[in-house]
Design a protein around this motif. Sequence first.
Motif, short mmCIF file in Angstrom:
data_model
loop_
_atom_site.label_atom_id
_atom_site.label_comp_id
_atom_site.label_asym_id
_atom_site.label_seq_id
_atom_site.Cartn_x
_atom_site.Cartn_y
_atom_site.Cartn_z
N PHE A 40 -9.10 3.43 -7.56
CA PHE A 40 -8.79 3.95 -6.44
C PHE A 40 -9.76 3.76 -5.13
O PHE A 40 -10.01 4.59 -4.38
N GLU A 41 -10.51 2.51 -5.30
CA GLU A 41 -11.38 2.26 -4.19
C GLU A 41 -10.95 2.50 -2.89
O GLU A 41 -11.60 3.01 -2.12
N HIS A 42 -9.77 1.71 -2.42
CA HIS A 42 -9.33 1.70 -1.08
C HIS A 42 -8.88 3.05 -0.86
O HIS A 42 -9.14 3.61 0.43
N GLU A 43 -8.30 3.82 -1.50
CA GLU A 43 -7.95 5.37 -1.11
C GLU A 43 -9.10 6.17 -1.03
O GLU A 43 -8.93 6.97 -0.13
N ILE A 44 -10.17 5.89 -1.82
CA ILE A 44 -11.29 6.87 -1.65
C ILE A 44 -12.23 6.60 -0.26
O ILE A 44 -12.50 7.39 0.44
N LYS A 45 -12.21 5.30 0.10
CA LYS A 45 -12.66 4.73 1.41
C LYS A 45 -11.96 5.55 2.53
O LYS A 45 -12.54 6.14 3.48
N ALA A 46 -10.52 5.25 2.39
CA ALA A 46 -9.82 5.91 3.53
C ALA A 46 -9.81 7.31 3.89
O ALA A 46 -9.56 7.81 4.66
N LEU A 47 -10.26 8.15 2.73
CA LEU A 47 -10.12 9.44 2.72
C LEU A 47 -11.43 10.03 3.38
O LEU A 47 -11.46 10.89 4.05
N SER A 51 -9.57 7.58 11.28
CA SER A 51 -8.39 6.87 11.13
C SER A 51 -8.25 5.90 12.43
O SER A 51 -8.94 6.39 13.32
N GLU A 340 -3.84 -3.40 -9.33
CA GLU A 340 -3.21 -3.43 -8.05
C GLU A 340 -1.53 -4.24 -8.07
O GLU A 340 -0.84 -4.00 -7.24
N VAL A 344 0.76 1.71 -6.61
CA VAL A 344 0.03 2.79 -6.89
C VAL A 344 0.73 3.25 -8.34
O VAL A 344 -0.28 3.73 -9.20
N LYS A 347 -1.83 1.55 -10.74
CA LYS A 347 -2.93 1.95 -10.46
C LYS A 347 -3.26 3.29 -11.36
O LYS A 347 -4.46 3.69 -11.86
#
Length: 378
Positions: A40-47, A51, A340, A344, A347
């Motif tokens: 969940f690399e992209h989700e962690i970065k986005a968190l 924005s 991916e 989701v 993942k």
Amino acid sequence: MKKKKKYGFRKLINDIHLWIGLISGIIVFIVCLTGTILTFEHEIKALFSESLEITPSGKKISLTELKENLSKELGKEAIISSVTLQEKSTAPYEFRVKQSPKERRGTTYFVDPYTGASLVPKKTSADDFMFSMFKLHRWLLVDSKIGRPIVGIATILFLILSISGIVLWFPKKLKWKNFKAGFKIKTKANWKRVNHDLHNTLGFYSCILILIMGLTGLCWSFEGYRNGLSVVMGTKVFGNRGGNQVNTVTHENLPTISYEKAMAIADQSLPYQGKTAINFPNTNNAYYSIRKYNEDNWSPVTSDQVLIDIYGNVLKKELFAEKPLNVQIASLIKPIHTGEIYGVFSKILYFLACLIGTSLPITGTLIWLNKMKKKKRA
């Protein structure tokens, strides 16, 4: 006096499983732990990042003008190689900029298509952390020439562990009542039995995904393996990295099309909604390479491609669905490895499989220690 048991096939597999597990345990633990986080690399970065959503107002500035303005802002040395247009109207344009033709990935610049303003995301601690996890996963934080083969060898050993573990999972007597024990964890038993079931049962449930991750992961560790897999599959793995081989002819007297015209032609060839990635013409390739991701497709990572020369002629059109199965699989090696492939849903499955893979060296070592204690008592 008890007869000494014969050293049979099952005992051999057990010893192979044990010693390979002890030798590779630490590296397997590190690779699986970092793989769990990177799922969940992209989700962690986005968190953790701010924005970059924009507010639509008025008419969008033309892509030609946006590219020219960004080029002036960055200077003559900067090469704007591509742009990605998200389907959401609140998402900025993502321009990929390289400082030299030899640079492979480049830097992403976010631009508001309504105002032309550059949006610079602040680098967060999550970015540094995830990059460290990536280097630990791929190279163990050492030089890639040293770390890559070490991780590759550990992956091969983990594949052997997985296969030998499946063999050991099967009971000696192939009866249904004996199989049932391997499908569940006896939570009311003592901790040794629970630990054994965690290793045995969870290892069985995750073995297929672990094998898939291991077999695909070796493509980054060994060039020889990647070439061998290409021969077996009948198509080159990572074969599109060098770009498309298309012959083009330049006509000085003919007018060239704008970026907007190229997009309009691509939309006619690929008439559906979705994210669009445009590679601009350059000195080596006098054509547009446009990829489009159908938002209603079964996978978020599959795309169709159309090549358009600078005069508006469609040179080539590739639909993912029409490609042979071997070519489809070869082009999806990375998303198959990272999870991916189905978005989701896949993942989550990969996350659980990696988490189990992280626990296997621990539970396996505890099983071995308990057996050593038994032998000492005996």
